[in-house]
Design a protein around this motif. Structure first.
Motif, PDB file in Angstrom:
ATOM      1  N   GLU A 140       0.582  -1.325   0.014  1.00 44.74           N
ATOM      2  CA  GLU A 140       0.189   0.148  -0.003  1.00 44.74           C
ATOM      3  C   GLU A 140       0.913   1.088  -0.074  1.00 44.74           C
ATOM      4  OE1 GLU A 140      -2.399  -0.555   3.371  1.00 44.74           O
ATOM      5  OE2 GLU A 140      -3.911  -1.871   2.427  1.00 44.74           O
ATOM      6  N   LEU A 141       1.940   1.156   0.712  1.00 39.06           N
ATOM      7  CA  LEU A 141       2.794   2.331   0.776  1.00 39.06           C
ATOM      8  C   LEU A 141       3.434   2.553  -0.618  1.00 39.06           C
ATOM      9  CD1 LEU A 141       3.953   4.733   2.346  1.00 39.06           C
ATOM     10  CD2 LEU A 141       5.912   3.010   3.277  1.00 39.06           C
ATOM     11  N   LEU A 142       4.057   1.383  -1.104  1.00 34.84           N
ATOM     12  CA  LEU A 142       4.654   1.563  -2.250  1.00 34.84           C
ATOM     13  C   LEU A 142       3.765   2.101  -3.503  1.00 34.84           C
ATOM     14  CD1 LEU A 142       7.386   0.537  -4.055  1.00 34.84           C
ATOM     15  CD2 LEU A 142       5.573  -1.496  -4.592  1.00 34.84           C
ATOM     16  N   LEU A 143       2.567   1.563  -3.528  1.00 30.32           N
ATOM     17  CA  LEU A 143       1.471   2.258  -4.516  1.00 30.32           C
ATOM     18  C   LEU A 143       1.549   3.607  -4.354  1.00 30.32           C
ATOM     19  CD1 LEU A 143      -0.831  -0.647  -4.768  1.00 30.32           C
ATOM     20  CD2 LEU A 143       1.097  -0.345  -6.213  1.00 30.32           C
ATOM     21  N   ALA A 144       1.250   4.046  -3.120  1.00 25.85           N
ATOM     22  CA  ALA A 144       0.978   5.626  -2.779  1.00 25.85           C
ATOM     23  C   ALA A 144       2.080   6.208  -3.273  1.00 25.85           C
ATOM     24  CB  ALA A 144       0.773   5.754  -1.217  1.00 25.85           C
ATOM     25  N   CYS A 145       3.547   6.066  -2.768  1.00 29.81           N
ATOM     26  CA  CYS A 145       4.695   6.602  -3.254  1.00 29.81           C
ATOM     27  C   CYS A 145       4.850   6.739  -4.687  1.00 29.81           C
ATOM     28  CB  CYS A 145       5.807   5.915  -2.527  1.00 29.81           C
ATOM     29  SG  CYS A 145       5.920   6.252  -0.698  1.00 29.81           S
ATOM     30  N   LEU A 146       4.562   5.789  -5.155  1.00 31.28           N
ATOM     31  CA  LEU A 146       4.580   5.608  -6.644  1.00 31.28           C
ATOM     32  C   LEU A 146       3.355   6.671  -7.522  1.00 31.28           C
ATOM     33  CD1 LEU A 146       5.088   1.857  -7.653  1.00 31.28           C
ATOM     34  CD2 LEU A 146       6.821   3.897  -7.781  1.00 31.28           C
ATOM     35  N   LYS A 147       2.361   6.540  -6.986  1.00 34.62           N
ATOM     36  CA  LYS A 147       1.190   7.554  -7.261  1.00 34.62           C
ATOM     37  C   LYS A 147       1.970   8.980  -7.190  1.00 34.62           C
ATOM     38  CE  LYS A 147      -3.689   8.589  -6.979  1.00 34.62           C
ATOM     39  NZ  LYS A 147      -4.811   8.317  -6.194  1.00 34.62           N
ATOM     40  N   ARG A 148       2.407   9.308  -6.197  1.00 37.47           N
ATOM     41  CA  ARG A 148       3.101  10.487  -5.863  1.00 37.47           C
ATOM     42  C   ARG A 148       3.995  11.021  -6.916  1.00 37.47           C
ATOM     43  NH1 ARG A 148       2.274   9.631  -0.319  1.00 37.47           N
ATOM     44  NH2 ARG A 148       4.520   8.979  -0.076  1.00 37.47           N
ATOM     45  N   ARG A 149       4.787   9.927  -7.415  1.00 36.38           N
ATOM     46  CA  ARG A 149       5.766  10.122  -8.545  1.00 36.38           C
ATOM     47  C   ARG A 149       4.932   9.976  -9.952  1.00 36.38           C
ATOM     48  NH1 ARG A 149      11.250   9.033  -7.394  1.00 36.38           N
ATOM     49  NH2 ARG A 149      11.693   9.257  -5.237  1.00 36.38           N
ATOM     50  N   LYS A 150       3.724  10.084  -9.912  1.00 33.96           N
ATOM     51  CA  LYS A 150       3.198   9.993 -11.305  1.00 33.96           C
ATOM     52  C   LYS A 150       3.500   8.572 -11.953  1.00 33.96           C
ATOM     53  CE  LYS A 150       1.938  14.325 -10.566  1.00 33.96           C
ATOM     54  NZ  LYS A 150       0.727  14.723  -9.999  1.00 33.96           N
ATOM     55  N   MET A 151       3.503   7.697 -11.040  1.00 35.45           N
ATOM     56  CA  MET A 151       3.639   6.233 -11.875  1.00 35.45           C
ATOM     57  C   MET A 151       2.737   5.242 -10.985  1.00 35.45           C
ATOM     58  SD  MET A 151       7.957   5.796 -12.011  1.00 35.45           S
ATOM     59  CE  MET A 151       8.048   5.525 -10.134  1.00 35.45           C
ATOM     60  N   ASP A 187      13.062   1.545   3.345  1.00 33.83           N
ATOM     61  CA  ASP A 187      13.414   0.525   2.390  1.00 33.83           C
ATOM     62  C   ASP A 187      12.275   0.460   1.438  1.00 33.83           C
ATOM     63  OD1 ASP A 187      15.565  -0.592   3.707  1.00 33.83           O
ATOM     64  OD2 ASP A 187      14.713  -2.413   4.269  1.00 33.83           O
ATOM     65  N   VAL A 188      11.054   1.089   1.530  1.00 36.32           N
ATOM     66  CA  VAL A 188      10.108   1.181   0.582  1.00 36.32           C
ATOM     67  C   VAL A 188      10.392   2.158  -0.307  1.00 36.32           C
ATOM     68  CG1 VAL A 188       7.595   1.727  -0.036  1.00 36.32           C
ATOM     69  CG2 VAL A 188       8.375   0.114   1.939  1.00 36.32           C
ATOM     70  N   ASN A 189      10.906   3.296   0.222  1.00 37.00           N
ATOM     71  CA  ASN A 189      11.440   4.418  -0.456  1.00 37.00           C
ATOM     72  C   ASN A 189      12.514   4.017  -1.377  1.00 37.00           C
ATOM     73  OD1 ASN A 189       9.642   6.417   0.691  1.00 37.00           O
ATOM     74  ND2 ASN A 189      10.739   6.883   2.422  1.00 37.00           N
ATOM     75  N   THR A 190      13.417   3.291  -0.905  1.00 33.92           N
ATOM     76  CA  THR A 190      14.559   2.973  -1.597  1.00 33.92           C
ATOM     77  C   THR A 190      14.186   2.253  -3.080  1.00 33.92           C
ATOM     78  OG1 THR A 190      16.199   2.603   0.151  1.00 33.92           O
ATOM     79  CG2 THR A 190      16.622   1.344  -1.898  1.00 33.92           C
ATOM     80  N   TRP A 191      12.936   1.246  -2.475  1.00 31.43           N
ATOM     81  CA  TRP A 191      12.506   0.488  -3.822  1.00 31.43           C
ATOM     82  C   TRP A 191      11.665   1.391  -4.477  1.00 31.43           C
ATOM     83  CZ3 TRP A 191       8.139  -3.966  -2.452  1.00 31.43           C
ATOM     84  CH2 TRP A 191       7.825  -4.580  -3.816  1.00 31.43           C
ATOM     85  N   VAL A 192      11.050   2.560  -4.227  1.00 28.50           N
ATOM     86  CA  VAL A 192      10.345   3.460  -4.952  1.00 28.50           C
ATOM     87  C   VAL A 192      11.457   4.342  -5.973  1.00 28.50           C
ATOM     88  CG1 VAL A 192       9.040   5.682  -5.231  1.00 28.50           C
ATOM     89  CG2 VAL A 192       8.321   3.894  -3.630  1.00 28.50           C
ATOM     90  N   ASP A 193      12.472   4.564  -5.194  1.00 26.00           N
ATOM     91  CA  ASP A 193      13.653   5.318  -6.069  1.00 26.00           C
ATOM     92  C   ASP A 193      14.209   4.268  -7.206  1.00 26.00           C
ATOM     93  OD1 ASP A 193      13.416   7.784  -4.451  1.00 26.00           O
ATOM     94  OD2 ASP A 193      14.913   7.066  -3.181  1.00 26.00           O
ATOM     95  N   MET A 194      14.366   3.116  -6.820  1.00 25.52           N
ATOM     96  CA  MET A 194      14.759   2.295  -7.803  1.00 25.52           C
ATOM     97  C   MET A 194      14.032   1.998  -8.972  1.00 25.52           C
ATOM     98  SD  MET A 194      16.584  -0.790  -5.362  1.00 25.52           S
ATOM     99  CE  MET A 194      17.225  -1.741  -6.540  1.00 25.52           C
ATOM    100  N   THR A 195      12.790   1.890  -8.735  1.00 19.34           N
ATOM    101  CA  THR A 195      11.816   1.810  -9.742  1.00 19.34           C
ATOM    102  C   THR A 195      11.707   2.917 -10.682  1.00 19.34           C
ATOM    103  OG1 THR A 195      10.431   0.270  -8.059  1.00 19.34           O
ATOM    104  CG2 THR A 195       9.184   1.386 -10.125  1.00 19.34           C
TER     105      THR A 195
END
Length: 211
Positions: free
Chosen positions: A143-154, A186-194
């Motif tokens: 859920e956090l990953l998807l929310a962070c990706l959404k903020r990045r327009k992804m 770690d989720v933020n790192t995952w988002v950055d890598m994506t």
């Protein structure tokens, strides 16, 4: 307050919200949050740690002082100067200059914080409110990953693809079960890598189409 939990569980984020909430309730005049680590309060010179601690209290007066890694206030971990920091904190929280005019939050690992409080009875009696922050579950990670990706327009478009969703959850399970899982960090790192991977692939596609 004592914020107890592992890194990346949201302690700093909630501390910032506390400033907003206390101001809205009329309990504090300001929603400013001064964020520091326990190690930031020492200078290496006798008598200066207490002075620096008071300066930090004055800087946060009217708002919130958030001290992360507060288990280092234990002199056996953070060094002898930490006794000066603790003494100044205890004195400041009961002085007319600060009493009722500041919210102080100490954050750190559960057991280490309990041991730290045991080094000074005065400190223990002044921090009676405890908030425990649990590690993220695999579902919460997704859920956090998807929310962070959404903020990045992804935004991930797999609402109808159950297999894709299960693969993502499986990856989250591996992350949660890994050694020294860092929760939100770690989720933020995952988002950055994506984000970097998507950017690199997009650049490659543009080069191919341009050629």
């Amino acid at each position: 307050y004592l914020f107890l939990g592992n890194p990346g569980t949201g302690k700093t984020t909630v501390a910032r919200r506390m400033g907003t909430m206390y101001k809205a309730l009329g309990l504090l005049p300001d929603d400013t949050v001064v964020d520091c680590a326990a190690s930031d309060l020492i200078t290496g010179y006798t008598g200066q740690a207490g002075k620096k601690t008071k300066e930090m209290l004055q800087k946060a007066r009217g708002g919130v002082l958030f001290i992360d890694e507060a288990y280092q206030l234990d002199p056996s971990r953070g060094g002898s100067y930490m006794a000066e920091v603790v003494d100044e904190l205890v004195k400041g929280l009961t002085s007319p200059e600060f009493q009722g005019k500041i919210l102080v939050i100490l954050a750190g690992y559960d057991q280490d914080m309990v041991r730290m409080l045991g080094t000074n009875p005065g400190l223990k009696s002044r921090f009676t409110e405890r908030v425990h922050f649990q590690n993220l579950t695999p579902t919460a990670v997704v859920e956090l990953l998807l929310a962070c990706l959404k903020r990045r327009k992804m935004e991930l478009a797999f609402a109808a693809d159950l297999d894709c969703g299960q693969k993502l959850l499986s990856m989250a399970v591996q992350l949660v079960n890994s050694n020294e899982f860092g929760n939100g960090r770690d989720v933020n790192t995952w988002v950055d890598m994506t984000y970097r991977e998507v950017a690199n692939r997009s650049a490659s596609l543009r080069r191919v189409k341009g050629g």
